[in-house]
Write a protein that holds these residues in place. Structure first.
Motif, PDB file in Angstrom:
ATOM      1  N   VAL A  70       0.848  -1.205   0.000  1.00 23.67           N
ATOM      2  CA  VAL A  70       0.000   0.000   0.000  1.00 23.67           C
ATOM      3  C   VAL A  70       0.882   1.253   0.000  1.00 23.67           C
ATOM      4  O   VAL A  70       0.631   2.207  -0.749  1.00 23.67           O
ATOM      5  CB  VAL A  70      -0.952   0.000   1.216  1.00 23.67           C
ATOM      6  N   SER A  71       1.917   1.251   0.829  1.00 17.03           N
ATOM      7  CA  SER A  71       2.808   2.411   0.895  1.00 17.03           C
ATOM      8  C   SER A  71       3.617   2.583  -0.390  1.00 17.03           C
ATOM      9  O   SER A  71       3.778   3.703  -0.894  1.00 17.03           O
ATOM     10  CB  SER A  71       3.761   2.272   2.090  1.00 17.03           C
ATOM     11  N   LEU A  72       4.128   1.481  -0.921  1.00 16.71           N
ATOM     12  CA  LEU A  72       4.937   1.562  -2.146  1.00 16.71           C
ATOM     13  C   LEU A  72       4.111   2.049  -3.330  1.00 16.71           C
ATOM     14  O   LEU A  72       4.647   2.672  -4.251  1.00 16.71           O
ATOM     15  CB  LEU A  72       5.545   0.200  -2.461  1.00 16.71           C
ATOM     16  N   ASN A  73       2.815   1.773  -3.292  1.00 17.55           N
ATOM     17  CA  ASN A  73       1.938   2.219  -4.373  1.00 17.55           C
ATOM     18  C   ASN A  73       1.391   3.629  -4.156  1.00 17.55           C
ATOM     19  O   ASN A  73       0.579   4.106  -4.950  1.00 17.55           O
ATOM     20  CB  ASN A  73       0.770   1.236  -4.539  1.00 17.55           C
ATOM     21  N   ASN A  74       1.816   4.281  -3.080  1.00 17.11           N
ATOM     22  CA  ASN A  74       1.381   5.653  -2.797  1.00 17.11           C
ATOM     23  C   ASN A  74       2.608   6.491  -2.440  1.00 17.11           C
ATOM     24  O   ASN A  74       2.736   7.005  -1.329  1.00 17.11           O
ATOM     25  CB  ASN A  74       0.369   5.665  -1.654  1.00 17.11           C
ATOM     26  N   GLN A  75       3.512   6.613  -3.398  1.00 17.78           N
ATOM     27  CA  GLN A  75       4.765   7.313  -3.140  1.00 17.78           C
ATOM     28  C   GLN A  75       4.571   8.812  -2.961  1.00 17.78           C
ATOM     29  O   GLN A  75       5.424   9.480  -2.361  1.00 17.78           O
ATOM     30  CB  GLN A  75       5.766   7.031  -4.269  1.00 17.78           C
ATOM     31  N   SER A  76       3.477   9.358  -3.469  1.00 16.05           N
ATOM     32  CA  SER A  76       3.229  10.790  -3.272  1.00 16.05           C
ATOM     33  C   SER A  76       3.017  11.086  -1.791  1.00 16.05           C
ATOM     34  O   SER A  76       3.500  12.095  -1.263  1.00 16.05           O
ATOM     35  CB  SER A  76       2.023  11.243  -4.089  1.00 16.05           C
ATOM     36  N   LYS A  77       2.284  10.208  -1.098  1.00 15.91           N
ATOM     37  CA  LYS A  77       2.067  10.361   0.345  1.00 15.91           C
ATOM     38  C   LYS A  77       3.400  10.268   1.083  1.00 15.91           C
ATOM     39  O   LYS A  77       3.674  11.063   1.990  1.00 15.91           O
ATOM     40  CB  LYS A  77       1.109   9.291   0.849  1.00 15.91           C
ATOM     41  N   PHE A  78       4.215   9.299   0.687  1.00 18.15           N
ATOM     42  CA  PHE A  78       5.550   9.149   1.267  1.00 18.15           C
ATOM     43  C   PHE A  78       6.354  10.443   1.110  1.00 18.15           C
ATOM     44  O   PHE A  78       6.981  10.929   2.058  1.00 18.15           O
ATOM     45  CB  PHE A  78       6.266   7.977   0.591  1.00 18.15           C
ATOM     46  N   GLY A  79       6.334  11.009  -0.091  1.00 20.01           N
ATOM     47  CA  GLY A  79       7.098  12.229  -0.356  1.00 20.01           C
ATOM     48  C   GLY A  79       6.602  13.420   0.434  1.00 20.01           C
ATOM     49  O   GLY A  79       7.402  14.209   0.963  1.00 20.01           O
ATOM     50  N   ILE A  80       5.293  13.565   0.548  1.00 23.24           N
ATOM     51  CA  ILE A  80       4.702  14.691   1.288  1.00 23.24           C
ATOM     52  C   ILE A  80       5.085  14.617   2.761  1.00 23.24           C
ATOM     53  O   ILE A  80       5.517  15.607   3.370  1.00 23.24           O
ATOM     54  CB  ILE A  80       3.169  14.704   1.118  1.00 23.24           C
ATOM     55  N   GLU A  81       4.922  13.439   3.353  1.00 22.96           N
ATOM     56  CA  GLU A  81       5.200  13.280   4.784  1.00 22.96           C
ATOM     57  C   GLU A  81       6.692  13.442   5.084  1.00 22.96           C
ATOM     58  O   GLU A  81       7.066  14.047   6.092  1.00 22.96           O
ATOM     59  CB  GLU A  81       4.697  11.923   5.254  1.00 22.96           C
ATOM     60  N   LYS A  82       7.527  12.908   4.202  1.00 21.65           N
ATOM     61  CA  LYS A  82       8.972  13.075   4.402  1.00 21.65           C
ATOM     62  C   LYS A  82       9.362  14.553   4.331  1.00 21.65           C
ATOM     63  O   LYS A  82      10.178  15.029   5.134  1.00 21.65           O
ATOM     64  CB  LYS A  82       9.745  12.273   3.351  1.00 21.65           C
ATOM     65  N   ASN A  83       8.773  15.271   3.403  1.00 21.03           N
ATOM     66  CA  ASN A  83       9.079  16.692   3.258  1.00 21.03           C
ATOM     67  C   ASN A  83       8.654  17.480   4.491  1.00 21.03           C
ATOM     68  O   ASN A  83       9.368  18.400   4.933  1.00 21.03           O
ATOM     69  CB  ASN A  83       8.398  17.256   2.010  1.00 21.03           C
ATOM     70  N   ILE A  84       7.514  17.117   5.079  1.00 24.83           N
ATOM     71  CA  ILE A  84       7.070  17.775   6.317  1.00 24.83           C
ATOM     72  C   ILE A  84       8.093  17.547   7.427  1.00 24.83           C
ATOM     73  O   ILE A  84       8.447  18.470   8.169  1.00 24.83           O
ATOM     74  CB  ILE A  84       5.688  17.247   6.741  1.00 24.83           C
ATOM     75  N   ILE A  85       8.568  16.323   7.542  1.00 25.70           N
ATOM     76  CA  ILE A  85       9.559  16.002   8.575  1.00 25.70           C
ATOM     77  C   ILE A  85      10.834  16.810   8.363  1.00 25.70           C
ATOM     78  O   ILE A  85      11.417  17.342   9.329  1.00 25.70           O
ATOM     79  CB  ILE A  85       9.865  14.489   8.582  1.00 25.70           C
ATOM     80  N   LEU A  86      11.285  16.939   7.116  1.00 29.15           N
ATOM     81  CA  LEU A  86      12.515  17.687   6.838  1.00 29.15           C
ATOM     82  C   LEU A  86      12.346  19.179   7.145  1.00 29.15           C
ATOM     83  O   LEU A  86      13.253  19.824   7.695  1.00 29.15           O
ATOM     84  CB  LEU A  86      12.929  17.495   5.377  1.00 29.15           C
ATOM     85  N   ILE A  87      11.179  19.727   6.807  1.00 28.62           N
ATOM     86  CA  ILE A  87      10.902  21.134   7.124  1.00 28.62           C
ATOM     87  C   ILE A  87      10.854  21.330   8.634  1.00 28.62           C
ATOM     88  O   ILE A  87      11.429  22.290   9.178  1.00 28.62           O
ATOM     89  CB  ILE A  87       9.574  21.578   6.474  1.00 28.62           C
ATOM     90  N   GLU A  88      10.181  20.411   9.324  1.00 29.24           N
ATOM     91  CA  GLU A  88      10.094  20.494  10.779  1.00 29.24           C
ATOM     92  C   GLU A  88      11.459  20.327  11.434  1.00 29.24           C
ATOM     93  O   GLU A  88      11.745  20.965  12.448  1.00 29.24           O
ATOM     94  CB  GLU A  88       9.118  19.427  11.296  1.00 29.24           C
ATOM     95  N   ARG A  89      12.289  19.476  10.864  1.00 33.36           N
ATOM     96  CA  ARG A  89      13.639  19.290  11.417  1.00 33.36           C
ATOM     97  C   ARG A  89      14.401  20.616  11.411  1.00 33.36           C
ATOM     98  O   ARG A  89      15.041  20.980  12.399  1.00 33.36           O
ATOM     99  CB  ARG A  89      14.393  18.237  10.594  1.00 33.36           C
TER     100      ARG A  89
END
Length: 341
Positions: free
Chosen positions: A246-265
């Motif tokens: 499910v996660s591998l087939n929704n890479q846009s969600k992965f990218g959005i959440e990772k970007n939030i973490i990087l901004i928050e970092r």
């Protein structure tokens, strides 16, 4: 020169892998009467023992061949199987660089393998001068390198890792649990150049699947064959395989959440610099930040009282806390509490 046969345990070389019902039949049928399964229910069938659908997706994403990918029950299984495959209990040794991920030590102990822990330099990089004698020891079979390193957060110098790969006749395992948060490239692209390289990654961090317990290893096909020979037949459950797909087939969600973490970092680090009790903030390429404070034990307890849990690393790095980057709301609560304290 690296020779895989010379460092694999003799009993593993001679081992005949268990062949499950789902290994022998890999197609789709109307009636399954081969695996002694209960015919009723929704989880009554065994999972794919080779996790082919996951490997097909990973092959596209990671640019690795199917036979270069192992899927395990968390990256801890990748670590444990390495000891089982390459190290003779009570005889062989492994090496890592401290401070680092504590599971290398635990897994070595479980497998009765001495783990040599070489202290990292002040900037948390490898001291190649002190390492050299260990590269020449016949009984050192494994070297574990965590990069980005846990709990320090830094990437280990690529040139140092390449030097080790070229000058060590054992297996080098690069643990890239946090690589998705880094600006540096994965070592997966180097598998074709170094037959003694294993790259370990996980779905527990950037993919947000810590509860599913799925990790991966990337290496040449000969090493992956050994992993598949030694692993339990059905080492990753159907539920966990489905969660990964499910996660591998929704890479846009992965990218959005990772970007939030990087901004928050970046925001958290910027705000931590303004807090007087914070004496030092170490550079990080992970989803956490290591900070040095005046009294780590006291601050940890004070935060616990405020129902904020960090990781006290005072026992391995003096007066340091490791802080995971949470949601924007969680991070702001942390900063507000630190300011109050």
């Amino acid at each position: 020169m690296f020779n895989l046969e010379k460092i694999v345990r003799s009993n593993i070389q001679q081992l005949k892998a268990y062949s499950s019902a789902r290994d022998e039949f890999k197609g789709v049928a109307d009636v399954y009467l081969d695996a002694n399964e209960n015919p009723f229910g929704t989880l009554n069938r065994y999972p794919d023992p080779q996790q082919i659908r996951i490997k097909e997706k990973l092959s596209e994403i990671k640019k690795a061949n199917l036979d270069q990918i192992f899927v395990g029950n968390g990256s801890d299984e990748v670590i444990d199987l390495a000891f089982r495959i390459f190290c003779e209990p009570g005889k062989d040794k492994a090496l890592t660089f401290s401070p680092t991920y504590g599971m290398y030590d635990v897994s070595a102990g479980i497998n009765n393998i001495e783990l040599i822990k070489q202290r990292l330099l002040a900037d948390f990089q490898i001291n190649l001068n002190q390492l050299q004698p260990y590269l020449e020891m016949d009984d050192v079979k494994l070297i574990f390198i965590c990069s980005p390193n846990n709990p320090t957060g830094n990437i280990i110098n690529k040139d140092d890792i390449i030097y080790i790969l070229k000058n060590f006749n054992g297996v080098v395992i690069i643990d890239e649990a946090y690589i998705d948060f880094s600006t540096k490239e994965s070592f997966i692209s180097e598998i074709k150049n170094y037959p003694n390289l294993i790259v370990s990654q996980t779905f527990s961090k950037a993919w947000g699947l810590a509860g599913a317990r799925v990790g991966t290893a990337y290496a040449n096909s000969n090493i992956i064959d050994l992993y598949n020979k030694v692993k339990p037949p059905y080492n990753v459950s159907s539920l966990n395989q489905k969660a990964v797909l499910v996660s591998l087939n929704n890479q846009s969600k992965f990218g959005i959440e990772k970007n939030i973490i990087l901004i928050e970092r970046a925001k958290v680090i910027d705000q931590l610099y303004k807090i007087p009790m914070v004496k030092k903030i170490y550079p990080t390429e992970a989803n956490f930040v290591l900070i040095e404070v005046e009294d780590a034990d006291k601050l940890y307890k004070d935060l616990v009282e405020k129902k904020i849990i960090t990781r006290n690393r005072n026992t391995v790095i003096n007066n340091c806390l490791r802080i995971t980057i949470g949601s924007p709301e969680e991070n702001q609560k942390l900063i507000n509490t630190l300011e109050e304290l």
